[in-house]
Design a protein around this motif. Structure first.
Motif, PDB file in Angstrom:
ATOM      1  N   VAL A 139       0.863  -1.182   0.000  1.00 52.56           N
ATOM      2  CA  VAL A 139       0.000   0.000   0.000  1.00 52.56           C
ATOM      3  C   VAL A 139       0.900   1.232   0.000  1.00 52.56           C
ATOM      4  O   VAL A 139       1.793   1.363   0.841  1.00 52.56           O
ATOM      5  CB  VAL A 139      -0.929   0.020   1.229  1.00 52.56           C
ATOM      6  CG1 VAL A 139      -1.744   1.317   1.254  1.00 52.56           C
ATOM      7  CG2 VAL A 139      -1.860  -1.188   1.215  1.00 52.56           C
ATOM      8  N   SER A 140       0.679   2.133  -0.936  1.00 50.70           N
ATOM      9  CA  SER A 140       1.508   3.329  -1.068  1.00 50.70           C
ATOM     10  C   SER A 140       1.087   4.402  -0.068  1.00 50.70           C
ATOM     11  O   SER A 140      -0.058   4.856  -0.072  1.00 50.70           O
ATOM     12  CB  SER A 140       1.397   3.890  -2.485  1.00 50.70           C
ATOM     13  OG  SER A 140       1.939   5.189  -2.554  1.00 50.70           O
ATOM     14  N   SER A 141       2.036   4.822   0.765  1.00 41.39           N
ATOM     15  CA  SER A 141       1.738   5.901   1.707  1.00 41.39           C
ATOM     16  C   SER A 141       1.494   7.214   0.962  1.00 41.39           C
ATOM     17  O   SER A 141       0.664   8.029   1.380  1.00 41.39           O
ATOM     18  CB  SER A 141       2.880   6.061   2.706  1.00 41.39           C
ATOM     19  OG  SER A 141       4.067   6.488   2.072  1.00 41.39           O
ATOM     20  N   LEU A 142       2.186   7.434  -0.155  1.00 37.60           N
ATOM     21  CA  LEU A 142       2.017   8.677  -0.900  1.00 37.60           C
ATOM     22  C   LEU A 142       0.640   8.772  -1.545  1.00 37.60           C
ATOM     23  O   LEU A 142       0.032   9.849  -1.579  1.00 37.60           O
ATOM     24  CB  LEU A 142       3.102   8.801  -1.969  1.00 37.60           C
ATOM     25  CG  LEU A 142       4.544   8.955  -1.484  1.00 37.60           C
ATOM     26  CD1 LEU A 142       5.489   9.106  -2.666  1.00 37.60           C
ATOM     27  CD2 LEU A 142       4.687  10.123  -0.536  1.00 37.60           C
ATOM     28  N   GLU A 143       0.144   7.651  -2.075  1.00 33.97           N
ATOM     29  CA  GLU A 143      -1.197   7.665  -2.681  1.00 33.97           C
ATOM     30  C   GLU A 143      -2.258   7.937  -1.624  1.00 33.97           C
ATOM     31  O   GLU A 143      -3.224   8.675  -1.867  1.00 33.97           O
ATOM     32  CB  GLU A 143      -1.472   6.341  -3.386  1.00 33.97           C
ATOM     33  CG  GLU A 143      -0.607   6.090  -4.619  1.00 33.97           C
ATOM     34  CD  GLU A 143      -0.972   6.998  -5.779  1.00 33.97           C
ATOM     35  OE1 GLU A 143      -1.992   7.698  -5.694  1.00 33.97           O
ATOM     36  OE2 GLU A 143      -0.226   7.019  -6.772  1.00 33.97           O
ATOM     37  N   VAL A 174     -11.043   7.380   1.405  1.00 33.86           N
ATOM     38  CA  VAL A 174     -10.225   6.194   1.162  1.00 33.86           C
ATOM     39  C   VAL A 174     -11.028   5.159   0.380  1.00 33.86           C
ATOM     40  O   VAL A 174     -10.537   4.558  -0.585  1.00 33.86           O
ATOM     41  CB  VAL A 174      -9.711   5.604   2.490  1.00 33.86           C
ATOM     42  CG1 VAL A 174      -9.004   4.263   2.245  1.00 33.86           C
ATOM     43  CG2 VAL A 174      -8.761   6.574   3.182  1.00 33.86           C
ATOM     44  N   ARG A 175     -12.272   4.957   0.767  1.00 32.71           N
ATOM     45  CA  ARG A 175     -13.125   3.994   0.055  1.00 32.71           C
ATOM     46  C   ARG A 175     -13.321   4.407  -1.399  1.00 32.71           C
ATOM     47  O   ARG A 175     -13.300   3.559  -2.307  1.00 32.71           O
ATOM     48  CB  ARG A 175     -14.480   3.876   0.758  1.00 32.71           C
ATOM     49  CG  ARG A 175     -15.410   2.837   0.135  1.00 32.71           C
ATOM     50  CD  ARG A 175     -16.666   2.666   0.953  1.00 32.71           C
ATOM     51  NE  ARG A 175     -16.369   2.166   2.282  1.00 32.71           N
ATOM     52  CZ  ARG A 175     -16.121   0.886   2.558  1.00 32.71           C
ATOM     53  NH1 ARG A 175     -16.137  -0.012   1.594  1.00 32.71           N
ATOM     54  NH2 ARG A 175     -15.867   0.522   3.791  1.00 32.71           N
ATOM     55  N   LEU A 176     -13.480   5.719  -1.641  1.00 25.11           N
ATOM     56  CA  LEU A 176     -13.671   6.216  -2.998  1.00 25.11           C
ATOM     57  C   LEU A 176     -12.442   5.909  -3.857  1.00 25.11           C
ATOM     58  O   LEU A 176     -12.572   5.454  -5.001  1.00 25.11           O
ATOM     59  CB  LEU A 176     -13.921   7.730  -2.954  1.00 25.11           C
ATOM     60  CG  LEU A 176     -14.030   8.443  -4.305  1.00 25.11           C
ATOM     61  CD1 LEU A 176     -15.228   7.927  -5.092  1.00 25.11           C
ATOM     62  CD2 LEU A 176     -14.151   9.960  -4.096  1.00 25.11           C
ATOM     63  N   PHE A 177     -11.240   6.126  -3.304  1.00 25.65           N
ATOM     64  CA  PHE A 177     -10.015   5.860  -4.062  1.00 25.65           C
ATOM     65  C   PHE A 177      -9.807   4.364  -4.276  1.00 25.65           C
ATOM     66  O   PHE A 177      -9.256   3.953  -5.300  1.00 25.65           O
ATOM     67  CB  PHE A 177      -8.807   6.490  -3.348  1.00 25.65           C
ATOM     68  CG  PHE A 177      -8.549   7.916  -3.753  1.00 25.65           C
ATOM     69  CD1 PHE A 177      -7.381   8.263  -4.413  1.00 25.65           C
ATOM     70  CD2 PHE A 177      -9.487   8.919  -3.478  1.00 25.65           C
ATOM     71  CE1 PHE A 177      -7.142   9.572  -4.796  1.00 25.65           C
ATOM     72  CE2 PHE A 177      -9.257  10.233  -3.851  1.00 25.65           C
ATOM     73  CZ  PHE A 177      -8.084  10.563  -4.519  1.00 25.65           C
ATOM     74  N   VAL A 178     -10.248   3.548  -3.319  1.00 23.19           N
ATOM     75  CA  VAL A 178     -10.192   2.092  -3.504  1.00 23.19           C
ATOM     76  C   VAL A 178     -11.127   1.674  -4.630  1.00 23.19           C
ATOM     77  O   VAL A 178     -10.769   0.885  -5.516  1.00 23.19           O
ATOM     78  CB  VAL A 178     -10.544   1.360  -2.195  1.00 23.19           C
ATOM     79  CG1 VAL A 178     -10.764  -0.134  -2.452  1.00 23.19           C
ATOM     80  CG2 VAL A 178      -9.430   1.552  -1.167  1.00 23.19           C
ATOM     81  N   ASP A 179     -12.343   2.216  -4.628  1.00 17.84           N
ATOM     82  CA  ASP A 179     -13.320   1.871  -5.661  1.00 17.84           C
ATOM     83  C   ASP A 179     -12.849   2.297  -7.050  1.00 17.84           C
ATOM     84  O   ASP A 179     -13.138   1.638  -8.049  1.00 17.84           O
ATOM     85  CB  ASP A 179     -14.670   2.523  -5.350  1.00 17.84           C
ATOM     86  CG  ASP A 179     -15.349   1.918  -4.122  1.00 17.84           C
ATOM     87  OD1 ASP A 179     -14.943   0.807  -3.720  1.00 17.84           O
ATOM     88  OD2 ASP A 179     -16.260   2.562  -3.570  1.00 17.84           O
ATOM     89  N   ARG A 180     -12.087   3.394  -7.110  1.00 19.11           N
ATOM     90  CA  ARG A 180     -11.544   3.858  -8.390  1.00 19.11           C
ATOM     91  C   ARG A 180     -10.398   2.980  -8.881  1.00 19.11           C
ATOM     92  O   ARG A 180      -9.995   3.056 -10.033  1.00 19.11           O
ATOM     93  CB  ARG A 180     -11.007   5.283  -8.247  1.00 19.11           C
ATOM     94  CG  ARG A 180     -12.034   6.379  -8.130  1.00 19.11           C
ATOM     95  CD  ARG A 180     -11.282   7.697  -7.995  1.00 19.11           C
ATOM     96  NE  ARG A 180     -12.168   8.835  -7.814  1.00 19.11           N
ATOM     97  CZ  ARG A 180     -11.756  10.058  -7.510  1.00 19.11           C
ATOM     98  NH1 ARG A 180     -10.444  10.279  -7.362  1.00 19.11           N
ATOM     99  NH2 ARG A 180     -12.615  11.041  -7.370  1.00 19.11           N
ATOM    100  N   GLY A 181      -9.832   2.204  -7.965  1.00 21.47           N
ATOM    101  CA  GLY A 181      -8.658   1.411  -8.301  1.00 21.47           C
ATOM    102  C   GLY A 181      -7.357   2.162  -8.131  1.00 21.47           C
ATOM    103  O   GLY A 181      -6.291   1.686  -8.547  1.00 21.47           O
ATOM    104  N   SER A 182      -7.414   3.347  -7.486  1.00 18.88           N
ATOM    105  CA  SER A 182      -6.203   4.154  -7.296  1.00 18.88           C
ATOM    106  C   SER A 182      -5.300   3.589  -6.212  1.00 18.88           C
ATOM    107  O   SER A 182      -4.079   3.759  -6.268  1.00 18.88           O
ATOM    108  CB  SER A 182      -6.576   5.598  -6.947  1.00 18.88           C
ATOM    109  OG  SER A 182      -7.355   6.183  -7.967  1.00 18.88           O
ATOM    110  N   ILE A 183      -5.907   2.944  -5.214  1.00 15.22           N
ATOM    111  CA  ILE A 183      -5.137   2.341  -4.125  1.00 15.22           C
ATOM    112  C   ILE A 183      -5.733   0.967  -3.818  1.00 15.22           C
ATOM    113  O   ILE A 183      -6.919   0.720  -4.067  1.00 15.22           O
ATOM    114  CB  ILE A 183      -5.151   3.228  -2.856  1.00 15.22           C
ATOM    115  CG1 ILE A 183      -6.576   3.647  -2.478  1.00 15.22           C
ATOM    116  CG2 ILE A 183      -4.270   4.440  -3.025  1.00 15.22           C
ATOM    117  CD1 ILE A 183      -6.653   4.513  -1.239  1.00 15.22           C
TER     118      ILE A 183
END
Length: 537
Positions: free
Chosen positions: A440-444, A492-501
């Protein structure tokens, strides 16, 4: 035909011919022309000779960003000696270590830093001469035995100095990394390396047709300490260009804004935390920053901060490099067809590490040095080759060998590169978080959380977890009137759903804090944060 060595003195030929009357300004206290500064550099050389300094001697400097420091950038290496720039933000013990390890024999010392040296002077047997620098006319009383005051020292020399030719591979500078892992490590550069970096980085900075570029009509002011990696090498570049230079001395928001406004500063460089400070101060004071260009480095440029700067009319873009790379490797400059900075894709490009500048061979490699595809997805360690990268660490063969494993310089950064050559850094090797075997990227995560309403500052680290091995911990400085933890969780959930993290980012824990520890050059000190919060959850 005689050879023409690539020495720093050669950078003065063009500005003296084309811009001899251009200004170099120090705060609101002094204005000099390029010709006057070059004359002072000549007297500096004569003063070194009068004091018996030899080629290859190491001369250390502790000063704020000033015309004096610019003179040191040139005069000391041009004399054939080595300029050692002291990181004034280190502890006194670390400063003593770096002065002794570098074998400095002379110290040019601003009066503000006298108390530091007084506290360690008994530990500095190698320093034989002290020159004090004072903005005021009176030299402070001190237990140190000053050999002279800087302005008097120069004034004592009625004639200049003939800076002769010598081997371009002579060491010009040395300085020390911030020491977040063990004692500080010394890096060093030759004249040849610094001239080549100046030419390549200067070409890159002046190449774009419109935005993300410097040019000969700019007014330059550094906002990166001059002790740190040659102020990113920019003073050498702007001197070669012959543009007006403004040096702010000790950083204070009111003075910085005043100089930007009154001297019509158009280009600078700084870390994200300083940019945020200036934007906040400008908004409070009603100062218009439109037309200001600023390169951001040192740590990742948050998209929310970039958007704020762009909305204020600032041409803001990222760059990337290390102490070990002189430092510029890449710049986040856009193609002419993609100059609308407010689209998500364009904003992401402005905030990424950017594209390699001329002569840089940049690769993404796996653990066995196999190059990864430039598809924007395949990740690995960023490694580099260029003619100006440091040859190693001073008197540290083991660390030097690790730095140059496989004939490439290892950055210790993890990233991807897309088909257009844009480099995206996803984390430091030591900062990436391994949750149940997944990285998991800390920067993302930090980029996602900076966009949450009420979040002023964020740092994400991995902390031990009895079930998952590690879990992300987000340390947040917030506005309590605006921030809601539920909004952070939803982001965080939104970025997970996007596939960003990755989905394991959903295990992120949140902790509100009063401050976030920084290194001496303004970077988040994640090693210190991990030590502070390393209790298994």
């Amino acid at each position: 035909m005689t050879s023409y060595p690539l020495l720093l003195k050669q950078l003065w030929h063009t500005p003296l011919a084309n811009a001899a009357n251009q200004e170099i300004v120090y705060r609101d206290q002094l204005r000099l022309s390029y010709r006057q500064v070059y004359d002072r550099i000549g007297r500096f050389g004569a003063a070194l000779a009068a004091y018996g300094l030899q080629q290859n001697d190491v001369i250390a400097v502790m000063d704020h960003d000033s015309h004096r420091y610019l003179e040191c950038y040139f005069a000391i290496p041009m004399y054939g000696a080595t300029l050692m720039t002291v990181n004034t933000k280190l502890t006194p013990t670390q400063i003593a270590y770096t002065l002794n390890h570098s074998r400095a024999s002379m110290l040019l010392l601003h009066a503000d830093f006298i108390p530091i040296i007084e506290s360690i002077h008994a530990e500095l047997p190698g320093i034989q001469k002290y020159i004090v620098m004072a903005d005021e006319t009176a030299v402070p009383q001190s237990i140190l035995q000053f050999d002279n005051e800087y302005e008097c020292w120069l004034a004592d020399q009625k004639d200049g100095f003939n800076f002769g030719d010598f081997d371009e591979n002579t060491r010009a500078t040395t300085f020390y990394t911030t020491g977040t892992t063990g004692v500080p490590k010394g890096v060093y550069y030759t004249h040849r390396q610094l001239v080549l970096h100046t030419l390549a980085a200067g070409m890159a900075l002046t190449a774009p047709a419109a935005q993300q570029r410097f040019h000969s009509e700019d007014v330059y002011m550094p906002l990166t300490p001059m002790f740190h990696v040659h102020a990113w090498g920019i003073p050498y570049i702007v001197t070669l260009l012959g543009i007006k230079q403004v040096y702010p001395g000790r950083y204070a928001p009111d003075m910085l804004l005043r100089l930007i406004r009154e001297e019509q500063v158009t280009c600078s460089h700084c870390v994200p935390t300083l940019l945020k400070m200036i934007l906040t101060a400008a908004q409070a004071a009603g100062v218009d920053l439109r037309g200001w260009k600023v390169v951001i480095g040192g740590s990742a440029l948050p998209q929310v901060l970039a958007r704020q700067a762009l909305e204020m009319g600032i041409d803001c873009f990222a760059g990337y490099g290390l102490s070990e790379t002189a430092p510029i490797l890449t710049l986040a400059q856009l193609n002419a067809t993609a100059q609308d900075p407010m689209t998500d894709d364009t904003l992401a490009k402005l905030c990424c590490a950017g594209r390699a500048i001329p002569l840089v061979d940049l690769q993404i490699v796996d653990e066995v040095m196999q190059s990864q595809a430039h598809d924007g997805q395949s990740s690995g360690e960023i490694v580099a080759r260029a003619p100006w990268l440091t040859h190693g660490y001073l008197d540290n063969t083991e660390a030097s060998a690790a730095l140059w494993r496989g004939d490439y310089l290892h950055t210790q950064d993890i990233g991807t590169m897309d088909s257009n050559g844009y480099l995206y850094i996803t984390d430091r090797l030591k900062d990436v978080i391994k949750v149940a075997g997944e990285w998991v990227s800390s920067l993302e995560l930090e980029n996602a959380l900076t966009q949450v309403i009420g979040v002023k500052e964020v740092a994400v680290i991995g902390v031990p977890d009895k079930r998952w091995g590690e879990c992300p911990l987000a340390l947040l400085i917030v506005d309590n009137n605006l921030f809601k933890e539920s909004a952070a969780q939803e982001q965080v959930r939104l970025f997970v759903d996007r596939g960003s993290i990755p989905k394991h980012a959903l295990l992120t824990q949140f902790k509100q804090v009063e401050n976030i520890i920084k290194t001496s050059v303004g970077k988040i000190d994640k090693k210190a944060l991990r030590a502070e919060y390393a209790v298994a959850q």
